[in-house]
Design an enzyme around this catalytic site. Structure first.
Site, PDB file in Angstrom:
ATOM      1  N   GLU A  64      -6.357  -2.253 -10.693  1.00  0.00           N
ATOM      2  CA  GLU A  64      -7.347  -2.011 -11.739  1.00  0.00           C
ATOM      3  C   GLU A  64      -7.953  -0.624 -11.596  1.00  0.00           C
ATOM      4  OE1 GLU A  64      -9.212  -6.325 -12.838  1.00  0.00           O
ATOM      5  OE2 GLU A  64      -9.924  -5.415 -10.973  1.00  0.00           O
TER       6      GLU A  64
ATOM      7  N   LYS B 258       1.164   5.152  -5.156  1.00  0.00           N
ATOM      8  CA  LYS B 258       1.692   3.813  -5.430  1.00  0.00           C
ATOM      9  C   LYS B 258       2.407   3.779  -6.779  1.00  0.00           C
ATOM     10  CE  LYS B 258      -2.213   1.658  -2.992  1.00  0.00           C
ATOM     11  NZ  LYS B 258      -3.290   2.621  -3.183  1.00  0.00           N
TER      12      LYS B 258
ATOM     13  N   LYS C  39       0.803  -1.224   0.000  1.00  0.00           N
ATOM     14  CA  LYS C  39       0.000   0.000   0.000  1.00  0.00           C
ATOM     15  C   LYS C  39       0.839   1.279   0.000  1.00  0.00           C
ATOM     16  CE  LYS C  39      -3.828  -2.352   0.254  1.00  0.00           C
ATOM     17  NZ  LYS C  39      -4.769  -2.404  -0.896  1.00  0.00           N
TER      18      LYS C  39
END
Length: 217
Positions: free
Chosen positions: A165, A74, A14
């Site tokens: 996604e 990220k 994360k």
């Protein structure tokens, strides 16, 4: 690390340490494993865009605007980001290119074997194009096989990873000019080393029990 250990210890990272970079030899090995991923009838309906520079990652991060802003760090803080792309069509040129590569690699003992492989692959393409009418979905499933290869390979090498996604594929396709090349972005994978701020690193892994997910006959 064994593959079993890698599968049991890997998790979705994360937060990344922006100051740590994956050694070039390691990333080259991961990309080579990615290229060798399995696909139905060796169709290989994919392309991989890899960003390692700040400029390259910033371009990919454009796909995380607005509704997907939570994924921007990220992308920007990872060592590398891979965009797994899928073909928008199984073209004649691609089918011929795969066949020629197989031939160059010595997979055919004779012309008959070559013709059989070509006809078999084309029969699957026709099945999904005309009968099941799910050609795009079928090609995407092959790309997800490559995703699994990359995630497990990264874990085995001690590299943290985040499959995503959550991005605007239309924006990213436009930014990278993918549609003009016959591809569309499917999933992003950040690669690097976890930050001390990664809350997910200390949480126990959770999966349904063997009795629930496996039936032995």
């Amino acid at each position: 690390m064994s593959l079993s250990s890698a599968a049991k210890t890997r998790y979705t990272t994360k937060a990344y340490d922006a100051n740590r970079k994956i050694p070039q030899e390691t990333i080259d090995d991961l990309l080579d494993l990615l290229r060798h991923s399995p696909s139905s009838v060796n169709s290989q309906p994919w392309h991989f865009v890899v960003a390692s520079t700040d400029e390259g990652k910033a371009r990919i991060a454009k796909g995380t605007d607005a509704n997907f802003a939570y994924n921007e760090p990220k992308v920007l803080n990872a060592s590398h980001v891979v965009v797994l792309c899928t073909r928008t069509d199984m073209t004649e040129d691609h089918l011929n290119a795969v066949l020629e590569q197989e031939s160059a690699d010595g997979r055919f003992a004779n012309d008959g074997a070559r013709a059989t492989q070509d006809n078999t692959r084309r029969s699957y393409v026709s099945l999904h194009r005309y009968e099941q009418k799910d050609l795009q979905h079928w090609m995407e499933k092959q790309t997800y096989l490559a995703l699994g290869t990359l995630l497990l390979a990264a874990a085995e090498q001690g590299i943290d990873a985040t499959p995503m996604e959550g991005f605007d594929f239309r924006k990213l396709d436009e930014e990278l000019g993918l549609r003009g090349k016959g591809f569309t972005s499917l999933v992003l994978v950040s690669l690097g080393y976890r930050s001390d701020k990664d809350f997910n690193a200390t949480l126990p892994k959770s999966r349904l029990s063997e009795e629930v997910v496996i039936t032995r006959l």
